[in-house]
Write an enzyme that holds these catalytic residues in place. Structure first.
Site, short mmCIF file in Angstrom:
data_model
loop_
_atom_site.label_atom_id
_atom_site.label_comp_id
_atom_site.label_asym_id
_atom_site.label_seq_id
_atom_site.Cartn_x
_atom_site.Cartn_y
_atom_site.Cartn_z
N ARG A 165 15.40 4.67 -9.10
CA ARG A 165 14.20 5.20 -9.78
C ARG A 165 14.20 5.07 -11.30
NH1 ARG A 165 12.60 4.53 -5.37
NH2 ARG A 165 11.38 5.98 -4.13
N CYS A 214 6.67 11.15 -3.67
CA CYS A 214 7.79 12.08 -3.59
C CYS A 214 7.97 12.80 -4.92
CB CYS A 214 9.06 11.34 -3.20
SG CYS A 214 9.07 10.86 -1.47
N1 EPU Z 1 12.27 13.96 6.88
C1 EPU Z 1 12.15 15.19 7.49
N2 EPU Z 1 11.11 15.99 7.12
C2 EPU Z 1 10.21 15.61 6.17
C3 EPU Z 1 10.36 14.36 5.54
C4 EPU Z 1 11.42 13.56 5.92
O1 EPU Z 1 12.95 15.57 8.33
O2 EPU Z 1 9.30 16.40 5.89
C5 EPU Z 1 13.39 13.09 7.31
C6 EPU Z 1 12.86 11.84 8.01
O3 EPU Z 1 12.62 12.07 9.37
C7 EPU Z 1 13.97 10.86 7.75
C8 EPU Z 1 14.53 11.27 6.40
O4 EPU Z 1 14.08 12.60 6.17
O5 EPU Z 1 14.98 11.03 8.73
C9 EPU Z 1 14.08 10.36 5.27
O6 EPU Z 1 12.65 10.38 5.20
P1 EPU Z 1 11.82 9.10 4.76
O7 EPU Z 1 12.16 7.97 5.65
O8 EPU Z 1 10.41 9.53 4.64
O9 EPU Z 1 12.42 8.70 3.36
P2 EPU Z 1 12.56 9.54 2.02
O10 EPU Z 1 13.96 9.43 1.58
O11 EPU Z 1 11.97 10.91 2.16
C10 EPU Z 1 12.10 7.53 0.44
C11 EPU Z 1 11.41 7.43 -0.88
C12 EPU Z 1 9.91 7.22 -0.68
C13 EPU Z 1 9.69 5.98 0.19
C14 EPU Z 1 10.40 6.20 1.52
C15 EPU Z 1 10.25 5.05 2.49
C16 EPU Z 1 12.56 8.90 -2.47
C17 EPU Z 1 12.57 10.22 -3.15
N3 EPU Z 1 11.58 8.69 -1.61
O12 EPU Z 1 11.62 8.73 1.06
O13 EPU Z 1 9.34 7.00 -1.96
O14 EPU Z 1 8.31 5.77 0.40
O15 EPU Z 1 11.81 6.39 1.26
O16 EPU Z 1 11.09 4.02 2.19
O17 EPU Z 1 13.43 8.06 -2.74
C18 EPU Z 1 8.15 7.92 -3.81
O18 EPU Z 1 9.05 7.45 -4.50
O19 EPU Z 1 7.18 8.51 -4.29
C19 EPU Z 1 8.27 7.79 -2.37
C20 EPU Z 1 7.40 8.36 -1.55
#
Ligand code: EPU
Length: 314
Positions: A165, A214
């Site tokens: 980031r 996020c």
């Molecule tokens: N999860 C939950 N509950 C929730 C949300 C997520 O249990 O309410 C679990 C999911 O089931 C999964 C894990 O957490 O097992 C990770 O969730 P996700 O795949 O949505 O990835 P993330 O780490 O939350 C990151 C980036 C996103 C990007 C996604 C998809 C960060 C902070 N966020 O999200 O980026 O779209 O991967 O690749 O690094 C952003 O930067 O604004 C953003 C949305």
């Protein structure tokens, strides 16, 4: 503040930043829409300012902004091949439009960024990406203006220190363009990959609602902030019109007329609960304009769910 020549050459207007941010939050600001490179040294030298991309990762104060806001007009949104597989793209170019075009034309490299809302400049600055791809993975050079230098310069990828980031550039650096190293690939496969990324996002994120994506950085690669906030039972927690998404707990959505103060109070609450119950310090991913640290510093009572009247903190 600006010379009359600069005023004649560029558009300057008072605009509520709520109209220019995806969170639909932000006070009135003097917005200078820059239409030529010639004026960059004057703007850089004359004043403190904010630099706006697509406004997709920003929390802006409700009060009128003290500093002017600079953005680039469509003349900075060009794209051209400068060598086989090397695409030069202006910072104002929309990332999603570029990803779609490259996939359709059979150029691979950007497909993993499908669905990330950003201008190219904003994406570079934040090293935008997903769990699988970062934009700086395919960048060969970036064109920047570093504060104090005043002049445009190209920096090679090896001169950057990109991390999760962040492109690792000095604060206040303007990004004006980049050169992307792309490779030939089957358009059908690229488009299928792109669709897959978008579907995965749409299934897990509240894309139809106003948000800044996020809110918090993932504290560890194997501990996503969304999963943590969800496990703490905070989905649906609100302060006024600012609500922790019931779809993805790392999103705070503006259900209509939310203020930056309400978002800040809700952020403090989420952080306080994460600290108290899991001993984790959540760091913000969103950039904040003109709200000092006091808005986000821990305060007594943060762990108590916000009340309607809690939409101010000072
Ligand atoms: N999860 C939950 N509950 C929730 C949300 C997520 O249990 O309410 C679990 C999911 O089931 C999964 C894990 O957490 O097992 C990770 O969730 P996700 O795949 O949505 O990835 P993330 O780490 O939350 C990151 C980036 C996103 C990007 C996604 C998809 C960060 C902070 N966020 O999200 O980026 O779209 O991967 O690749 O690094 C952003 O930067 O604004 C953003 C949305």
């Amino acid at each position: 503040m600006w010379s009359s020549a600069l005023r004649q050459r560029n558009d300057i207007a008072q605009i509520p930043l709520a109209q220019l941010t995806t969170w639909r939050i932000g006070g009135m600001a003097d917005v200078l829409t820059l239409s030529n490179e010639q004026d960059i040294p004057e703007v850089m030298a004359q004043s403190e300012h904010h630099f706006l991309g697509k406004g997709a990762n920003l929390l802006v104060s409700d009060a009128p902004l003290r500093k002017p806001v600079i953005r680039l007009d469509r003349r900075f949104a060009s794209s051209e091949w400068v060598a086989p597989g090397l695409l030069r793209v202006g910072a104002a170019h929309d990332l999603a439009v570029l990803v779609g075009r490259c996939c359709r034309e059979g150029w691979g490299g950007l497909q993993g960024l499908a669905g990330v809302p950003a201008s190219i400049g904003g994406a570079l600055r934040m090293n935008a990406g997903t769990a699988h791809a970062w934009i700086l993975d395919v960048v060969e050079r970036v064109q920047v203006v570093v504060p104090g230098a005043g002049q445009l310069q190209w920096l090679h990828r090896s001169e950057l220190t990109p991390v999760y980031r962040s492109a690792g550039l000095p604060p206040g650096t303007w990004l004006l363009a980049c050169e992307l190293r792309l490779h030939r690939a089957d358009p059908e496969e690229l488009l299928a990959h792109m669709r897959q990324c978008k579907q995965a996002k749409a299934a897990s994120q509240p894309l139809a609602q106003a948000s800044a994506g996020c809110v918090f950085k993932n504290p560890q690669p194997d501990l996503p902030a969304g999963k943590l906030i969800d496990s703490l039972g905070l989905k649906g927690r609100s302060c006024g019109a600012a609500v922790v998404s019931t779809q993805h707990a790392n999103f705070i959505i503006n259900t209509g007329g939310a203020t930056a103060a309400q978002v800040a109070r809700l952020i403090r609450h989420v952080r306080a609960v994460a600290k108290q119950q899991a001993d984790i310090d959540l760091q913000m991913e969103v950039q904040v304009w003109e709200m000092d640290d006091q808005w986000f510093a821990p305060q007594r009572g943060d762990e108590v769910p916000p009340q309607e009247e809690d939409d101010h903190v000072r």
